[in-house]
Design an enzyme around this catalytic site. Structure first.
Site, mmCIF file in Angstrom:
data_model
loop_
_atom_site.group_PDB
_atom_site.id
_atom_site.type_symbol
_atom_site.label_atom_id
_atom_site.label_comp_id
_atom_site.label_asym_id
_atom_site.label_seq_id
_atom_site.Cartn_x
_atom_site.Cartn_y
_atom_site.Cartn_z
ATOM 1 N N LYS A 13 19.605 -26.072 4.415
ATOM 2 C CA LYS A 13 20.634 -26.755 3.616
ATOM 3 C C LYS A 13 21.944 -25.962 3.591
ATOM 4 O O LYS A 13 23.005 -26.538 3.771
ATOM 5 C CB LYS A 13 20.161 -26.951 2.166
ATOM 6 C CG LYS A 13 18.984 -27.892 2.011
ATOM 7 C CD LYS A 13 18.762 -28.271 0.548
ATOM 8 C CE LYS A 13 18.351 -27.103 -0.350
ATOM 9 N NZ LYS A 13 17.058 -26.480 -0.003
ATOM 10 N N ARG A 88 17.226 -31.737 -8.509
ATOM 11 C CA ARG A 88 15.904 -31.356 -8.038
ATOM 12 C C ARG A 88 14.793 -32.025 -8.841
ATOM 13 O O ARG A 88 13.622 -31.803 -8.552
ATOM 14 C CB ARG A 88 15.733 -29.844 -8.167
ATOM 15 C CG ARG A 88 15.848 -29.075 -6.842
ATOM 16 C CD ARG A 88 15.751 -27.618 -7.205
ATOM 17 N NE ARG A 88 15.335 -26.726 -6.178
ATOM 18 C CZ ARG A 88 16.145 -25.907 -5.498
ATOM 19 N NH1 ARG A 88 17.442 -25.965 -5.663
ATOM 20 N NH2 ARG A 88 15.654 -25.044 -4.653
ATOM 21 N N ARG A 127 13.851 -15.086 6.831
ATOM 22 C CA ARG A 127 14.999 -14.868 5.952
ATOM 23 C C ARG A 127 14.732 -13.681 5.011
ATOM 24 O O ARG A 127 15.640 -12.898 4.722
ATOM 25 C CB ARG A 127 15.274 -16.134 5.126
ATOM 26 C CG ARG A 127 16.541 -16.043 4.290
ATOM 27 C CD ARG A 127 16.961 -17.383 3.743
ATOM 28 N NE ARG A 127 16.163 -17.777 2.592
ATOM 29 C CZ ARG A 127 16.257 -18.963 1.987
ATOM 30 N NH1 ARG A 127 17.083 -19.882 2.448
ATOM 31 N NH2 ARG A 127 15.511 -19.255 0.938
ATOM 32 N N ARG A 133 15.837 -11.687 0.257
ATOM 33 C CA ARG A 133 15.865 -12.472 -0.984
ATOM 34 C C ARG A 133 14.555 -12.304 -1.727
ATOM 35 O O ARG A 133 13.486 -12.449 -1.146
ATOM 36 C CB ARG A 133 16.094 -13.956 -0.652
ATOM 37 C CG ARG A 133 17.393 -14.471 -1.193
ATOM 38 C CD ARG A 133 17.624 -15.894 -0.810
ATOM 39 N NE ARG A 133 16.845 -16.821 -1.608
ATOM 40 C CZ ARG A 133 17.116 -18.116 -1.695
ATOM 41 N NH1 ARG A 133 18.138 -18.612 -1.036
ATOM 42 N NH2 ARG A 133 16.357 -18.909 -2.423
ATOM 43 N N ARG A 144 7.332 -22.533 -4.465
ATOM 44 C CA ARG A 144 8.576 -23.308 -4.331
ATOM 45 C C ARG A 144 8.307 -24.609 -3.567
ATOM 46 O O ARG A 144 8.866 -25.658 -3.894
ATOM 47 C CB ARG A 144 9.646 -22.467 -3.632
ATOM 48 C CG ARG A 144 10.207 -21.410 -4.579
ATOM 49 C CD ARG A 144 10.866 -20.271 -3.856
ATOM 50 N NE ARG A 144 12.046 -20.660 -3.127
ATOM 51 C CZ ARG A 144 12.503 -20.012 -2.058
ATOM 52 N NH1 ARG A 144 11.861 -18.961 -1.593
ATOM 53 N NH2 ARG A 144 13.593 -20.420 -1.471
HETATM 54 P P1 AMP Z 1 17.825 -22.394 -3.846
HETATM 55 O O1 AMP Z 1 18.766 -21.339 -3.377
HETATM 56 O O2 AMP Z 1 18.456 -23.761 -3.873
HETATM 57 O O3 AMP Z 1 16.522 -22.383 -3.097
HETATM 58 O O4 AMP Z 1 17.490 -22.060 -5.378
HETATM 59 C C1 AMP Z 1 16.871 -20.824 -5.744
HETATM 60 C C2 AMP Z 1 16.182 -20.981 -7.080
HETATM 61 O O5 AMP Z 1 17.147 -21.317 -8.094
HETATM 62 C C3 AMP Z 1 15.145 -22.089 -7.156
HETATM 63 O O6 AMP Z 1 13.879 -21.674 -6.661
HETATM 64 C C4 AMP Z 1 15.108 -22.351 -8.667
HETATM 65 O O7 AMP Z 1 14.409 -21.352 -9.361
HETATM 66 C C5 AMP Z 1 16.587 -22.231 -9.037
HETATM 67 N N1 AMP Z 1 17.287 -23.526 -8.912
HETATM 68 C C6 AMP Z 1 18.312 -23.836 -8.058
HETATM 69 N N2 AMP Z 1 18.717 -25.086 -8.231
HETATM 70 C C7 AMP Z 1 17.939 -25.632 -9.207
HETATM 71 C C8 AMP Z 1 17.856 -26.907 -9.822
HETATM 72 N N3 AMP Z 1 18.663 -27.910 -9.443
HETATM 73 N N4 AMP Z 1 16.927 -27.092 -10.798
HETATM 74 C C9 AMP Z 1 16.125 -26.091 -11.180
HETATM 75 N N5 AMP Z 1 16.127 -24.859 -10.629
HETATM 76 C C10 AMP Z 1 17.035 -24.620 -9.655
#
Ligand code: AMP
Length: 191
Positions: A13, A88, A127, A133, A144
Site C-alpha cells: 500500500k 479498517r 521488511r 519495524r 495482523r
Molecule cells: P499500518 O502501517 O497501516 O500497517 O498500521 C500499523 C498499525 O497501526 C496497525 O497494525 C494498527 O495497530 C494501527 N492502525 C493503523 N491504522 C489503523 C486503523 N485505521 N484502525 C486501527 N488501527 C490502525
C-alpha cells in the site's frame, strides 16, 4: 480526487500510495505512519497506540476516527486525499462517510491490492530485516492478518456492495502493479 487504498499488511500500500499521490497531487494520509510518528515523539496518542500496534491489534475506533477527522479538516486535505490504512473497520467506514459528506464530497475510488498470504508473510519478514519495524515479527504478522480478515474485510465488503471497489493484482513487479493501480483509478474516474 478522494481515494482509499486497501490491502492486507505487506500488500504494498505504501509504495503504491506514493504513485497515486504523485499522479493526482493529493495528500497521502497513512494512519499507520501518523501513529508511528506519534510513538516516535512519545506523545499521548503514541503511548495509547503503541500497546495495540506492538500486539498487531487495531487501535480502538474512537481514537483513530478522531485522529482522521482532525487530519481531513486540515487545509491540504481539502483538495483531495489518499487514505492508506483507513478505514479498517465497518465503524470507520461509517465515520468516514459522515466526514466526507459533511465536506460536501463523495469518494472517487476504492482500490484493493490482492496478494497471496504466503507472499505477504515473506514480504513482511523481509521488511522486518530491512527496516526493523517492531510489528513485523512472525507472531505479530499472523495477528495482523487475522485482524485484517475479521475486521477489515467487512469494511471492504461495504464498498463492494456500493459498486465502487476495484480489485488490483498486487503481485509481481512493482512497476507493473503501479500501472494496474493507476489504470484502475483512471477507469473509476471515467465511470
Ligand atoms: P499500518 O502501517 O497501516 O500497517 O498500521 C500499523 C498499525 O497501526 C496497525 O497494525 C494498527 O495497530 C494501527 N492502525 C493503523 N491504522 C489503523 C486503523 N485505521 N484502525 C486501527 N488501527 C490502525
Amino acid at each position: 480526487m478522494r481515494l482509499i487504498l486497501f490491502g492486507p499488511p505487506g500488500a504494498g500500500k505504501g509504495t503504491q500510495a506514493s504513485a497515486l499521490v504523485d499522479r493526482y497531487g493529493i495528500v497521502h494520509i497513512s494512519t499507520g505512519d501518523i501513529f508511528r510518528e506519534n510513538v516516535g515523539n512519545e506523545t499521548e496518542l503514541g503511548r495509547t497506540a503503541k500497546q495495540y500496534m506492538d500486539a498487531g491489534d487495531l487501535v480502538p475506533d474512537e481514537v483513530v476516527i478522531a485522529m482522521v477527522d482532525d487530519r481531513l479538516r486540515q487545509d491540504d486535505a481539502r483538495q483531495g486525499f489518499l487514505l492508506d490504512g483507513f478505514p479498517r473497520t465497518v465503524a470507520q467506514v461509517e465515520a468516514l462517510d459522515e466526514i466526507v459528506a459533511a465536506q460536501g464530497h463523495t469518494l472517487d475510488a476504492v482500490i484493493r491490492l490482492i496478494v497471496d498470504d504466503d507472499e505477504l508473510v515473506a514480504r513482511l519478514l523481509q521488511r522486518a530485516r530491512d527496516q526493523g519495524r517492531s510489528d513485523d515479527t512472525r507472531e505479530v504478522i499472523a495477528n495482523r492478518l487475522v485482524n485484517y480478515r475479521a475486521e477489515t474485510e467487512p469494511a471492504v465488503a461495504a464498498y463492494r456492495e456500493r459498486g465502487i471497489l476495484r480489485d488490483v493484482d498486487g503481485e509481481g513487479d512493482v512497476t507493473d502493479v503501479r500501472e494496474r493501480v493507476l489504470a484502475a483509478v483512471s477507469e473509476a474516474e471515467d465511470s
